[in-house]
Each structure stands twice: as structure tokens, then as C-alpha cells.
Design a protein around this motif. Structure first.
Motif, PDB file in Angstrom:
ATOM      1  N   VAL A 154      -2.779   9.219   4.728  1.00  0.00           N
ATOM      2  CA  VAL A 154      -2.204   7.928   4.354  1.00  0.00           C
ATOM      3  C   VAL A 154      -1.533   8.079   2.993  1.00  0.00           C
ATOM      4  O   VAL A 154      -2.158   8.508   2.029  1.00  0.00           O
ATOM      5  CB  VAL A 154      -3.302   6.851   4.263  1.00  0.00           C
ATOM      6  N   ILE A 205      -7.592  11.562   5.923  1.00  0.00           N
ATOM      7  CA  ILE A 205      -8.720  11.159   6.769  1.00  0.00           C
ATOM      8  C   ILE A 205      -8.651  12.002   8.019  1.00  0.00           C
ATOM      9  O   ILE A 205      -7.865  11.720   8.924  1.00  0.00           O
ATOM     10  CB  ILE A 205      -8.663   9.670   7.153  1.00  0.00           C
ATOM     11  N   ALA A 250      -0.785   6.373   0.121  1.00  0.00           N
ATOM     12  CA  ALA A 250      -1.088   5.111  -0.544  1.00  0.00           C
ATOM     13  C   ALA A 250      -0.086   4.842  -1.651  1.00  0.00           C
ATOM     14  O   ALA A 250       0.299   3.701  -1.881  1.00  0.00           O
ATOM     15  CB  ALA A 250      -2.509   5.145  -1.098  1.00  0.00           C
ATOM     16  N   ARG A 298     -16.282   2.619  -3.610  1.00  0.00           N
ATOM     17  CA  ARG A 298     -15.876   2.103  -2.308  1.00  0.00           C
ATOM     18  C   ARG A 298     -16.981   2.176  -1.279  1.00  0.00           C
ATOM     19  O   ARG A 298     -16.901   1.562  -0.234  1.00  0.00           O
ATOM     20  CB  ARG A 298     -14.726   2.963  -1.754  1.00  0.00           C
ATOM     21  N   TYR A 350      -4.206  10.024   0.838  1.00  0.00           N
ATOM     22  CA  TYR A 350      -5.599  10.168   1.285  1.00  0.00           C
ATOM     23  C   TYR A 350      -5.613  10.899   2.600  1.00  0.00           C
ATOM     24  O   TYR A 350      -4.807  10.611   3.489  1.00  0.00           O
ATOM     25  CB  TYR A 350      -6.262   8.795   1.475  1.00  0.00           C
ATOM     26  N   ALA A 379       0.744  -7.088  -0.430  1.00  0.00           N
ATOM     27  CA  ALA A 379      -0.106  -7.287   0.738  1.00  0.00           C
ATOM     28  C   ALA A 379      -1.268  -6.320   0.694  1.00  0.00           C
ATOM     29  O   ALA A 379      -1.239  -5.323  -0.033  1.00  0.00           O
ATOM     30  CB  ALA A 379       0.698  -7.078   2.011  1.00  0.00           C
ATOM     31  N   SER A 380      -2.257  -6.625   1.488  1.00  0.00           N
ATOM     32  CA  SER A 380      -3.410  -5.738   1.572  1.00  0.00           C
ATOM     33  C   SER A 380      -2.976  -4.381   2.100  1.00  0.00           C
ATOM     34  O   SER A 380      -2.192  -4.305   3.042  1.00  0.00           O
ATOM     35  CB  SER A 380      -4.458  -6.367   2.496  1.00  0.00           C
ATOM     36  N   GLY A 381      -3.410  -3.316   1.461  1.00  0.00           N
ATOM     37  CA  GLY A 381      -3.045  -1.974   1.892  1.00  0.00           C
ATOM     38  C   GLY A 381      -1.755  -1.464   1.300  1.00  0.00           C
ATOM     39  O   GLY A 381      -1.288  -0.391   1.637  1.00  0.00           O
ATOM     40  N   SER A 382      -1.161  -2.239   0.363  1.00  0.00           N
ATOM     41  CA  SER A 382       0.120  -1.823  -0.202  1.00  0.00           C
ATOM     42  C   SER A 382      -0.051  -0.797  -1.325  1.00  0.00           C
ATOM     43  O   SER A 382       0.922  -0.259  -1.826  1.00  0.00           O
ATOM     44  CB  SER A 382       0.889  -3.043  -0.708  1.00  0.00           C
ATOM     45  N   GLY A 383      -1.283  -0.518  -1.717  1.00  0.00           N
ATOM     46  CA  GLY A 383      -1.503   0.521  -2.733  1.00  0.00           C
ATOM     47  C   GLY A 383      -1.869  -0.007  -4.103  1.00  0.00           C
ATOM     48  O   GLY A 383      -1.903   0.753  -5.072  1.00  0.00           O
ATOM     49  N   LYS A 384      -2.170  -1.296  -4.205  1.00  0.00           N
ATOM     50  CA  LYS A 384      -2.476  -1.896  -5.523  1.00  0.00           C
ATOM     51  C   LYS A 384      -3.688  -1.231  -6.172  1.00  0.00           C
ATOM     52  O   LYS A 384      -3.642  -0.801  -7.329  1.00  0.00           O
ATOM     53  CB  LYS A 384      -2.758  -3.406  -5.358  1.00  0.00           C
ATOM     54  N   SER A 385      -4.788  -1.180  -5.391  1.00  0.00           N
ATOM     55  CA  SER A 385      -6.008  -0.608  -5.956  1.00  0.00           C
ATOM     56  C   SER A 385      -5.823   0.863  -6.289  1.00  0.00           C
ATOM     57  O   SER A 385      -6.284   1.335  -7.333  1.00  0.00           O
ATOM     58  CB  SER A 385      -7.167  -0.761  -4.980  1.00  0.00           C
ATOM     59  N   SER A 386      -5.108   1.559  -5.410  1.00  0.00           N
ATOM     60  CA  SER A 386      -4.879   2.984  -5.672  1.00  0.00           C
ATOM     61  C   SER A 386      -4.170   3.168  -7.000  1.00  0.00           C
ATOM     62  O   SER A 386      -4.554   4.026  -7.815  1.00  0.00           O
ATOM     63  CB  SER A 386      -4.036   3.595  -4.554  1.00  0.00           C
TER      64      SER A 386
HETATM   65  P1  ADP Z   1      -4.691  -2.451  -1.675  1.00  0.00           P
HETATM   66  O1  ADP Z   1      -5.582  -2.414  -2.826  1.00  0.00           O
HETATM   67  O2  ADP Z   1      -3.339  -2.821  -2.003  1.00  0.00           O
HETATM   68  O3  ADP Z   1      -5.256  -3.258  -0.559  1.00  0.00           O
HETATM   69  P2  ADP Z   1      -5.343   0.350  -1.474  1.00  0.00           P
HETATM   70  O4  ADP Z   1      -4.720   0.966  -2.646  1.00  0.00           O
HETATM   71  O5  ADP Z   1      -6.773   0.078  -1.518  1.00  0.00           O
HETATM   72  O6  ADP Z   1      -4.559  -0.980  -1.082  1.00  0.00           O
HETATM   73  O7  ADP Z   1      -5.022   1.266  -0.212  1.00  0.00           O
HETATM   74  C1  ADP Z   1      -3.762   1.737   0.119  1.00  0.00           C
HETATM   75  C2  ADP Z   1      -3.843   2.514   1.430  1.00  0.00           C
HETATM   76  O8  ADP Z   1      -4.615   3.662   1.260  1.00  0.00           O
HETATM   77  C3  ADP Z   1      -4.481   1.724   2.531  1.00  0.00           C
HETATM   78  O9  ADP Z   1      -3.809   2.018   3.750  1.00  0.00           O
HETATM   79  C4  ADP Z   1      -5.878   2.240   2.589  1.00  0.00           C
HETATM   80  O10 ADP Z   1      -6.389   2.169   3.903  1.00  0.00           O
HETATM   81  C5  ADP Z   1      -5.682   3.655   2.140  1.00  0.00           C
HETATM   82  N1  ADP Z   1      -6.858   4.104   1.405  1.00  0.00           N
HETATM   83  C6  ADP Z   1      -7.293   3.631   0.223  1.00  0.00           C
HETATM   84  N2  ADP Z   1      -8.366   4.327  -0.188  1.00  0.00           N
HETATM   85  C7  ADP Z   1      -8.610   5.242   0.747  1.00  0.00           C
HETATM   86  C8  ADP Z   1      -9.598   6.266   0.908  1.00  0.00           C
HETATM   87  N3  ADP Z   1     -10.529   6.498  -0.003  1.00  0.00           N
HETATM   88  N4  ADP Z   1      -9.537   7.022   1.995  1.00  0.00           N
HETATM   89  C9  ADP Z   1      -8.592   6.830   2.927  1.00  0.00           C
HETATM   90  N5  ADP Z   1      -7.644   5.900   2.836  1.00  0.00           N
HETATM   91  C10 ADP Z   1      -7.630   5.106   1.782  1.00  0.00           C
END
Ligand code: ADP
Ligand code: MG
Length: 651
Positions: A18, A13, A20, A649, A11, A39-46
Motif C-alpha cells: 500500500v 502486507i 500510503a 496501532r 506498507y 478522507a480515511s486512508g488518505s495517508g494523514k496518520s502516516s
Molecule cells: P488516514 O490516517 O488518513 O486514515 P493512514 O495514514 O492511517 O490513513 O493510512 C494510509 C493507508 O496506509 C491506508 O490504506 C492504510 O490501510 C494503510 N496503512 C496504514 N498503516 C498501515 C500498516 N501498518 N500496515 C499496512 N497498511 C497500513
């Protein structure tokens, strides 16, 4: 069935970026129940967004059921999402303005298929134990219930895979386990489930737990190998759905647009006010213009066409002789001489006027008396439809015959037939031979309060004049009016030996000038009103655009959700266009009603001539549709261009 190889997602910014996902490779078989932890921010949602086709990896390969999906178009991905994936999100993402069952049915309108969606939706609601709440709104339900509705929605298209991103993240323990029981049941029935969670006890429900750290897979633990092989349904699931403009789809969109408009009644009304006023003024304006034109045409017809009027005296004072100047007195010989100007001149009629006291039995009425020649009837549209016009013989013979205007007839005869009756005009007996066609009022003057008699009779028997008050000349055609005026002027000057100092001793009035003036006045009037209407329509259109832009921003999450469940770019675009056209059209329809109402009020109370035309209604309605399309296009495009993940988001 799901296979990713070395995918990355970065990503951006501003300046910083970042990572991900940092090279993730993964295989998931049909029928597995996978929990992704970390953990939070580990890339699960991505990762899950990429697996669920909501997002695309920057590098790496993704095969779904053996088909390479990296590189597919947005619309293809949307269509696959609609057919094979069901999503459950932490925030439920239900649309609050719709009932539960409508929320569950939502993915169906993007499928392009037909069927009893309502029945299917009810069936899914029963699966999650909410069959009895189908008519409720999402905001009338608890969090756990809302998530169950979201699961029902994810199931409506019978997807192979269910993607759940922290499905229990917003729920208490009891509800969390309830949701997990439902997911476990679905797994038992053969669905592939991919779930993101950071709670270990929730992950325990899964048969395989993947742990992530800093965008990489840390651990991949299978609890049982007993993932029962499940047969894939027949047919190619990855084919792209049918084209957009299907009636079933369109109907769905129209219903959706209607729901959205209705859920914001006041706002919609205020934003269509401009259109409403614009359309109402177009309607009223055209009704007024048409009415004025019709009554003007009526008057012009009664005036005669290509008509010149010769009068003695100065033209400056309404044609009446005033002051000390010399006045030319016309005679019948002048009229005869003018008639010889043919072919420039077609017809000529001398004219004398005066007033007369009319008596019939015990009735008494005083009105105008006009002595006219034979051609007057045709020149000035005065030939009676009841009775007849004078004969040449009657005019030559100074006979005592009269044609009465309708006002005189009413005053003297009431409803009785006046034909062949004898009336006294200034104590002379006249036989009534006809009723002159009604001409209405010309300003304050009642043109029907008149008795027409032969010009000779009028001069020598009734009014005691040996000259004509004026001569009407009908020119052969409109182009000849100017030459005819010159010729007549020269002729009269010669015959009457008019000296230069007596310039004003007679005048030639051009009745067509009067007509042109009238029509150019109404034209200016309608142009003025027309531009006011146009401005108000444009301003109204900008108002619509503004409110649509607000609406797009406000509903970013809704757009994200719609895209997640399979709406294509064009679907979103169409939905917003239908919404804006729906707004302008309803404003237009109300505007038409208001405009017609205003016209009716103007005609009843102010007595103005109005004539509402079907054309103006069609024009105004069509215009409001065009404005909706034109000013809705940009917001709709903006909505359609949103990326599903980013929209979801959006805060
Ligand atoms: P999780 O779901 O594990 O908490 P995410 O996959 O949501 O983690 O995010 C992984 C990393 O990518 C995080 O550091 C988050 O801040 C960053 N991130 C996720 N989506 C975006 C986005 N749209 N723009 C910028 N950074 C992003
Ligand atoms: Mg997340």
C-alpha cells in the motif's frame, strides 16, 4: 522548521503493498497551527507519524530545525521526541493503573533530567483545567477529561511541536470544542500544532489546512498569514539525552515496575509460586543438610578419628558374639602387642563393658560401666572438662576412681557437685574424679548414661572378667587404615592361632567407614533435594517468562506510547527486566521466609536438627534475581524491539 521533501511510505502486507504516501513535500514554520484533512486512508496518520519521528519515510528527506533526521538511529529519534514533540492520540493512550498525575509525569522519566516533576505535572493539569483531579485514575474520568490529561502529558516536557492525531475523534461536540479551545490557547502561546482531523469544523480552528488524497497533498490553504514569528529557545534541542543508568531514571523504572506488579497481585503471586517453592526448598534443604552435618560432626568427634575397634565374634551381628562360633578373647597382652605396631598405630586402649548398680546416699541408678585404659580419654574425646582423667598410676593400681557421664550425675546428684564424692558401683566405693563430656544419643543409646573406671579395676574388681571385650586402636593417619587393618589382623591371628575355620572369631570394625557412609548418605540426600529445588526454580523461571510474554503482548499499546513519548529501546528493556526481577525477587524473599519457617517448624515439632545459614539465604535470593534476569531477557527484548507506530496501532 519542519521540512520534508518528496517523502514516500509504502506498507507491505504479505504480497500486496500500500502506497500510503506518494511523494509529499511540505514546509511548516515555527508557530503554525496546521490541520491535515482528508478522507480515511488518505495517508494523514502516516504523514503525521513521520513528522512526529514515530516512523521513518522510505525515501525522501526530512529536516527538523535544519537538521537532517532521516538516517538517525532509533534512540536518537526517541530522545528528540522526548525533547521537542508532544503527542495527543485519538484513543488518549493513558495508563489506567496510574493516577492522572503519574500519567502526566511519564515522559519525565525518559528525559534523564531532574526536577520537581510532580509540581510541573500539576501545573500542566491546571492548564487543561484538571488540577483538582490529579489523584484520580483515567478510568474514573470522561473521554473529554482523559483527552485533556493526554494534552497535559504532551505539554510536560515543554515541546516546540504538538502532534495531535484526530484528538477529537472519540469525543462529543461539546468536549471537542473544549479540546480545540485548549489547543488554540497553546497555539497562541507559541506552540506549533500539527493536527490530523477529518471534521471540517475542527479544522476551522487551524490557521492552515492541508488536504490529502491518496497519499498526496491535494490542497494547502492558509487562512491568515499572521503566524507570529516565535523565537526558538536557546540551546540545541536535538541533542541526545544522557545515558541510561542514571539514578533518577532507574528510580522511575523501579516505581513503574512496582506499580505494574501491584496492579496484578494475584497473577504475580501465581506466577512466582514456582520460584517461591524452589527458594523455600533450597533454604529448608540447606538448613536440614547443615543441621544433619553439624550433628554428625558432633557425633563423629565423640567417636574419635581414624579409629578401629576390635571385637570378639562375628561382625555380622552387630559385633556381638552369637551362635556357636569360636570367640577370640583379647587380653591386655594383645593390647600391648598392638601398641607395638607403631608408627602404623598411634594409641591403643583395651575396653570392658558391663552394667552397674550405682548408689549415692538415698539415690539409686543402674547404668553402663566401661573399663578403659589411659589413652582412651584422648582417643575418644572423653577427657573431662570438669575434674580430670585417670592417671597411669590409678590404672595400674586398680584404683577405685570413676568418671561419670552427665546422665548418671544428674540422676545421682541432681545439681550438686559430684567431685570427690563417694558412690557405690556394684557395692564398691568409688571416688568421683570427673564428669565425662556430654556426647548425646547415638541412635536410641544414651552415651552419657555411663561410668568410666580404670580397665583393671573393671576387670578384676567390678565385673569379674579376666579378658577384654574389645580393643580400640587409633591409626596414625587416614591413609594407614588399610595397612593397619592388615597388620592387626595378622598379629591377632598369629597370637591366637586362629584357624581358617574360625574366620569369624574376631572382627575389626572401621569406624571411619561408618563416618564415610554417614557423610555420603547426607551428600546423596542434599543432591537429591538440591536437584528438586533446581528443577522447581527452572520451572518457576519458565512460568515467569510466560507471564512476561503475556504481559508484553497485553501492553503492546503501552510500549508504543512509551516509545512515542521518548522511551528508548534500552529503557523499555530495562523496565521489563526490572519487572521480572522484581517478581522473582519478591517470590524469592517470600520463599526465604517460608523456608525459614519450615525449618523452624521441623526443628520445633519434629525435633530435626536444622541450621539456617546466611549463605543459603544469599544464594537463594541471588539465584532468584538471576532467574528473573535470565527468563525476563527474551520478553524484554521482544518489547524493546517493537516499532512505536506498529505498537500504537496494535489491537
Ligand atoms: P488516514 O490516517 O488518513 O486514515 P493512514 O495514514 O492511517 O490513513 O493510512 C494510509 C493507508 O496506509 C491506508 O490504506 C492504510 O490501510 C494503510 N496503512 C496504514 N498503516 C498501515 C500498516 N501498518 N500496515 C499496512 N497498511 C497500513
Ligand atoms: Mg488516521
Amino acid at each position: 522548521m519542519i521540512e520534508v521533501v518528496d517523502i514516500t511510505r509504502t506498507y507491505q502486507i504479505g504480497e500486496s503493498s500500500v502506497n500510503a504516501l506518494n511523494g509529499v513535500s511540505l514546509r511548516i514554520e515555527q508557530g503554525e497551527f496546521v490541520a491535515i484533512m482528508g478522507a480515511s486512508g488518505s495517508g494523514k496518520s502516516s504523514l503525521m507519524h513521520i513528522l512526529g519521528l514515530l516512523d521513518v519515510p522510505d525515501t525522501g528527506e526530512y529536516r527538523l530545525m535544519g537538521k537532517l533526521v532521516s538516517g538517525m538511529s532509533e534512540d536518537e529519534l526517541a530522545s528528540i521526541r522526548n525533547n521537542v514533540a508532544g503527542f495527543v492520540f485519538q484513543q488518549f493512550h493513558l495508563l489506567t493503573r496510574m493516577s492522572t498525575i503519574d500519567n502526566v509525569m511519564l515522559p519525565c522519566i525518559y528525559s534523564g533530567e531532574r526536577g520537581d516533576f510532580r509540581k510541573a505535572a500539576l501545573d500542566r493539569l491546571e492548564t487543561v483545567g484538571l488540577g483538582h483531579r490529579s489523584g484520580h485514575r483515567p478510568n474514573q474520568m470522561s473521554g473529554g477529561e482523559q483527552q485533556r490529561v493526554a494534552i497535559a502529558r504532551a505539554l510536560i516536557r515543554d515541546p516546540m511541536i504538538i502532534f495531535a492525531d484526530e484528538p477529537t475523534g472519540n469525543l462529543d461536540t461539546k468536549n471537542s470544542h473544549e479540546i480545540m479551545r485548549i489547543l488554540t490557547d497553546l497555539h497562541a502561546k507559541g506552540k506549533t500544532i500539527i493536527m490530523v482531523t477529518h471534521e471540517p469544523d475542527i479544522a476551522e480552528y487551524a490557521s492552515r489546512v492541508i488536504t490529502m488524497k491518496d497519499g498526496k497533498l491535494l490542497e494547502d490553504r492558509r487562512k491568515s498569514t499572521a503566524a507570529a514569528p516565535v523565537k526558538l529557545p536557546e540551546g540545541d534541542l536535538l541533542t541526545v539525552g544522557p545515558t541510561l543508568l542514571q539514578p533518577s531514571r532507574m528510580l522511575g523504572f523501579v516505581v513503574q515496575a512496582f506499580q505494574s506488579i501491584v496492579s496484578n497481585k494475584i497473577r504475580t503471586l501465581l506466577s512466582v509460586l514456582g520460584i517461591l517453592v524452589g527458594v523455600a526448598s533450597v533454604i529448608a534443604m540447606m538448613a536440614l543438610g547443615n543441621g544433619a552435618k553439624a550433628s554428625m560432626e558432633e557425633q563423629l568427634k565423640s567417636m574419635g578419628s581414624n579409629l578401629l575397634s576390635l571385637r570378639g565374634g562375628s561382625a555380622k551381628i552387630g559385633g556381638a558374639a552369637q551362635g556357636t562360633g569360636t570367640v577370640t578373647r583379647f587380653t591386655e597382652k594383645d593390647a600391648e602387642a598392638l601398641a607395638e605396631l607403631a608408627p602404623l598405630v598411634r594409641r591403643v586402649s583395651g575396653d570392658v563393658t558391663g552394667s552397674g548398680q550405682m548408689v549415692y546416699m538415698d539415690k539409686n541408678w543402674s547404668s553402663g560401666v566401661e573399663g578403659v585404659d589411659f589413652d582412651y580419654g584422648d582417643m575418644r574425646a572423653a577427657v573431662p572438662s570438669v575434674g580430670r582423667w585417670f592417671t597411669r598410676q590409678e590404672i595400674l593400681g586398680r584404683e577405685k576412681v570413676a568418671i561419670l557421664g552427665t546422665t548418671v550425675v544428674t540422676k545421682l546428684f541432681g545439681d550438686a557437685n559430684p567431685l570427690d564424692r563417694i558412690v557405690k558401683i556394684n557395692r564398691i566405693n568409688f571416688r568421683v574424679i570427673g564428669i565425662a563430656p556430654a556426647k548425646g544419643f547415638n541412635g536410641p543409646r544414651d552415651q552419657d548414661d555411663i561410668a568410666l573406671i580404670p580397665v583393671t579395676t573393671a576387670m578384676y574388681r567390678v565385673l569379674g572378667k579376666n579378658y577384654l571385650d574389645g580393643i580400640f586402636v587409633e591409626v596414625s593417619n587416614a591413609e594407614n587404615i588399610e595397612p593397619a587393618k592388615k597388620a592387626i589382623d595378622a598379629l591377632i591371628r598369629k597370637r591366637h592361632k586362629v584357624q581358617p575355620k574360625d574366620e569369624d572369631s574376631f572382627n575389626i570394625r572401621d569406624m571411619t567407614q561408618f563416618q564415610q557412609m554417614l557423610s555420603s548418605t547426607t551428600q546423596t540426600m542434599s543432591m537429591l533435594l538440591g536437584s528438586i529445588a533446581a528443577i522447581s526454580l527452572v520451572v518457576g523461571g519458565i512460568g515467569i517468562m510466560n507471564i512476561m510474554l503475556v504481559s508484553v503482548t497485553e501492553r503492546t499499546k503501552e510500549i508504543g506510547l512509551r516509545k512515542a513519548i521518548g522511551a528508548r529501546k534500552a529503557d523499555i528493556m530495562l523496565q521489563f527486566l526490572i519487572e521480572s526481577v522484581g517478581m522473582t525477587l519478591s517470590g524469592g524473599i517470600i520463599g526465604v521466609l517460608v523456608g525459614v519457617g519450615v525449618s523452624v517448624i521441623l526443628s520445633t515439632f519434629a525435633g530435626w536438627a536444622v541450621k539456617t545459614s546466611v549463605f543459603s539465604v544469599v544464594l537463594a535470593t541471588g539465584f532468584s534475581v538471576l532467574i528473573g534476569l535470565f527468563f525476563g531477557l527474551w520478553p524484554a527484548q521482544k518489547a524493546a524491539g517493537l516499532k512505536p507506530v506498529e505498537a500504537l496501532r496494535y489491537e
